[in-house]
Design a protein around this motif. Sequence first.
Motif, mmCIF file in Angstrom:
data_model
loop_
_atom_site.group_PDB
_atom_site.id
_atom_site.type_symbol
_atom_site.label_atom_id
_atom_site.label_comp_id
_atom_site.label_asym_id
_atom_site.label_seq_id
_atom_site.Cartn_x
_atom_site.Cartn_y
_atom_site.Cartn_z
ATOM 1 N N VAL A 1 41.255 35.109 37.754
ATOM 2 C CA VAL A 1 42.242 34.343 38.520
ATOM 3 C C VAL A 1 42.561 35.124 39.789
ATOM 4 O O VAL A 1 42.501 36.358 39.807
ATOM 5 N N ASP A 2 42.894 34.403 40.861
ATOM 6 C CA ASP A 2 43.209 35.060 42.123
ATOM 7 C C ASP A 2 44.722 35.236 42.273
ATOM 8 O O ASP A 2 45.473 34.258 42.175
ATOM 9 N N ASP A 3 45.144 36.460 42.502
ATOM 10 C CA ASP A 3 46.560 36.758 42.804
ATOM 11 C C ASP A 3 47.524 36.445 41.654
ATOM 12 O O ASP A 3 48.726 36.278 41.884
ATOM 13 N N MET A 4 47.023 36.366 40.434
ATOM 14 C CA MET A 4 47.933 36.066 39.331
ATOM 15 C C MET A 4 48.679 37.325 38.902
ATOM 16 O O MET A 4 48.060 38.339 38.582
ATOM 17 N N VAL B 1 44.539 44.404 46.639
ATOM 18 C CA VAL B 1 44.174 43.131 47.280
ATOM 19 C C VAL B 1 42.773 42.690 46.826
ATOM 20 O O VAL B 1 42.072 43.426 46.124
ATOM 21 N N CYS B 2 42.368 41.486 47.324
ATOM 22 C CA CYS B 2 41.198 40.771 46.782
ATOM 23 C C CYS B 2 39.858 41.511 46.840
ATOM 24 O O CYS B 2 39.302 41.893 45.808
ATOM 25 N N SER B 3 39.282 41.653 48.047
ATOM 26 C CA SER B 3 37.886 42.132 48.145
ATOM 27 C C SER B 3 37.669 43.485 47.477
ATOM 28 O O SER B 3 36.651 43.666 46.788
ATOM 29 N N GLY C 1 54.840 43.713 44.606
ATOM 30 C CA GLY C 1 53.766 42.758 44.308
ATOM 31 C C GLY C 1 52.491 43.071 45.058
ATOM 32 O O GLY C 1 52.304 44.192 45.562
ATOM 33 N N LYS C 2 51.621 42.104 45.124
ATOM 34 C CA LYS C 2 50.314 42.235 45.792
ATOM 35 C C LYS C 2 50.404 43.075 47.062
ATOM 36 O O LYS C 2 51.295 42.857 47.876
ATOM 37 N N GLY C 3 49.482 44.019 47.218
ATOM 38 C CA GLY C 3 49.441 44.845 48.420
ATOM 39 C C GLY C 3 50.221 46.143 48.295
ATOM 40 O O GLY C 3 50.117 47.024 49.142
ATOM 41 N N GLY D 1 33.657 29.155 42.239
ATOM 42 C CA GLY D 1 34.983 29.388 42.814
ATOM 43 C C GLY D 1 34.966 30.401 43.942
ATOM 44 O O GLY D 1 34.005 30.532 44.696
ATOM 45 N N LYS D 2 36.076 31.144 44.038
ATOM 46 C CA LYS D 2 36.248 32.079 45.159
ATOM 47 C C LYS D 2 35.357 33.305 44.999
ATOM 48 O O LYS D 2 35.362 33.947 43.958
ATOM 49 N N ALA D 3 34.635 33.631 46.063
ATOM 50 C CA ALA D 3 33.777 34.823 46.038
ATOM 51 C C ALA D 3 34.488 35.972 46.756
ATOM 52 O O ALA D 3 34.969 36.902 46.119
ATOM 53 N N VAL E 1 45.590 31.444 41.857
ATOM 54 C CA VAL E 1 46.813 30.839 42.337
ATOM 55 C C VAL E 1 47.214 31.400 43.725
ATOM 56 O O VAL E 1 48.385 31.518 44.039
ATOM 57 N N HIS E 2 46.169 31.686 44.529
ATOM 58 C CA HIS E 2 46.372 32.219 45.889
ATOM 59 C C HIS E 2 47.052 31.156 46.773
ATOM 60 O O HIS E 2 46.959 29.972 46.491
ATOM 61 N N THR E 3 47.674 31.606 47.848
ATOM 62 C CA THR E 3 48.180 30.667 48.858
ATOM 63 C C THR E 3 47.001 29.863 49.419
ATOM 64 O O THR E 3 45.876 30.368 49.399
ATOM 65 N N SER F 1 42.986 39.106 36.432
ATOM 66 C CA SER F 1 43.337 38.717 37.803
ATOM 67 C C SER F 1 42.897 39.822 38.763
ATOM 68 O O SER F 1 42.745 40.974 38.358
ATOM 69 N N ASP F 2 42.681 39.470 40.038
ATOM 70 C CA ASP F 2 42.104 40.458 40.971
ATOM 71 C C ASP F 2 43.127 41.359 41.661
ATOM 72 O O ASP F 2 42.759 42.326 42.328
ATOM 73 N N ASN F 3 44.410 41.030 41.542
ATOM 74 C CA ASN F 3 45.481 41.926 42.044
ATOM 75 C C ASN F 3 46.810 41.412 41.528
ATOM 76 O O ASN F 3 46.859 40.359 40.885
ATOM 77 N N GLY F 4 47.863 42.149 41.810
ATOM 78 C CA GLY F 4 49.182 41.742 41.328
ATOM 79 C C GLY F 4 49.670 40.468 42.003
ATOM 80 O O GLY F 4 49.072 39.988 42.970
HETATM 81 CA CA CA Z 1 43.547 38.220 45.209
#
Ligand code: CA
Length: 529
Positions: A38-41, A84-86, A347-349, A154-156, A252-254, A318-321
């Motif tokens: 999941v993204d950003d969960m 963060v993501c990448s 949170g994230k970042g 999905g998201k790469a 659940v990213h923006t 999930s890929d980050n907080g």
């Molecule tokens: Ca992310």
Amino acid sequence: MRLLQKCCLAAVAMALFSTGCQAQVEQSTQPNIVLFLVDDMGWQDTSLAFTDEPTPFNRHFKTPNMELMAAQGVRFTQAYSHAVCSPSRVSMMTGQNPTRHHVSNWTRLPGEDHSGKWGPNGAPTHWRTEGLQPSDVTLPKLLQQSGYYTMHVGKAHFGALGTKGGEPRNLGFDVNVAGHSAGAPASYWGEKNFGNDMPVIDGYPQGVPGLTEYHQKAVHLTDVLTQRAKQEITKATKTGKPFFLNMAHYAVHTPIESHQRFMHEYTGKTYAGTDIDIPDIEEKYASLVQGMDASLGDLMTHLKALGVADNTLVIFTSDNGGLSGHTRQTTPRGTELNSHNWPLNSGKGSAFEGGTRVPYIVSWVNNAPKLAQQKRLAITPNSVSRQQIIIEDLFPTILAVANSNAKIPKQHILDGIDVTKHWQNPSSEQTRAMVFHYPHVWGPFGPGYEPHSAMRLGDWKVIYYYNSRAWQLYNIKDDLSERYDLAPTHRSKLEAMAGDLNQRLKQMDVQWPVNRVTGKVEPIMLPHY
Ligand code: CA
């Protein structure tokens, strides 16, 4: 004649038997693997408790399928990704820490750094803005070499726009559905063509590629990706190979856009057990979370219907907080920004736990403990592990699940470890260091959102901030929310951990932040008293 017939029948029977045995051996050693990323969960964005007692967030979010998965598998309460993501995604793909793989920030355009611009220190000069590329060793490539059919849905967000790494099929995936260089969908809605006709900002298109048959339809991207994943899984089961699916939701990213069929659960309501009205954006966010969870349930149901449930393993993370530095609103506790992951800070970042601690569950789709493949990879149902794990562990762990015989080039150093033994013995714990290195400004001002390195070791965590050249020390076991900085009072512990972190960073070929004014690198300054 009769004898000959008998011999023939026996030979046929032998042949069938041996074919059957062979198939059984193959099936027993190489299960199908679904990584549900999941993204950003955030750690708290679920009705499944990762704390000893359920929190107000657990009472707000609705994720019944995560609960089912945890009931038949093991949940890890101290699982981490990067900030963060990448960086996290490349760590999953390479088994390396971002300190080593140098994709230390989220990627966008090759040669361009989109780190925040405030504060004295900027990004390292030569971080890999192009992201992951075909010349890199990747998990799906090794799985292909081990006989797997590999799918990305999905998201790469592995490689930058216009580079070969932007396309997952160049990185070891046989199939790519809707993945490209962008880190967010311009829109989740079919009515908006998933953002394909929206204005391109700064030369960086974020319309979700493909999926044109769903354009102008009242569908949500999460549901569409689930439907496409089910189709690809069905195809995969006909290839005669085991499969690996990287089910990487954009949610659940923006942008936090509603998942309409779940909005009635939240619209016009107060947070469970409170008189706090659920703000509009949080209604939408909860619907995105519930939609993602429904996808998990749908995939499980589909795998059961295909008859592969006993031989398919699912890892959820999930890929980050969770995002909490902007966009979000009042929480179930009546608090505001930087508190959406409570009891974690920020949170994230961020350098704090809210930035990196994530949900993690592993289970078979159906428990059949007597089957050979499940005996080899036993998972204790409804169990909880406090073992500390991190996203680069997915690489060696998934290769172990795949019983991979693929050769990893000698020069490719792994930072992750195989954690499968903790699935069977959740109470077993091994002490290991986990390093976090984010030499960038993520964006907003707030707790921990600045260039930092950190290390978790046992109950302790040390953080170094490059801008203020300041150290912090926390005992996470006693102080999950990182409220009490023990650096001033526990000097020998601080010095030991700071020295250890610095050494580990150097061993991984660290890239330091760079001072914006002098252009000089800004290495860690060890604490001195
Ligand atoms: Ca992310």
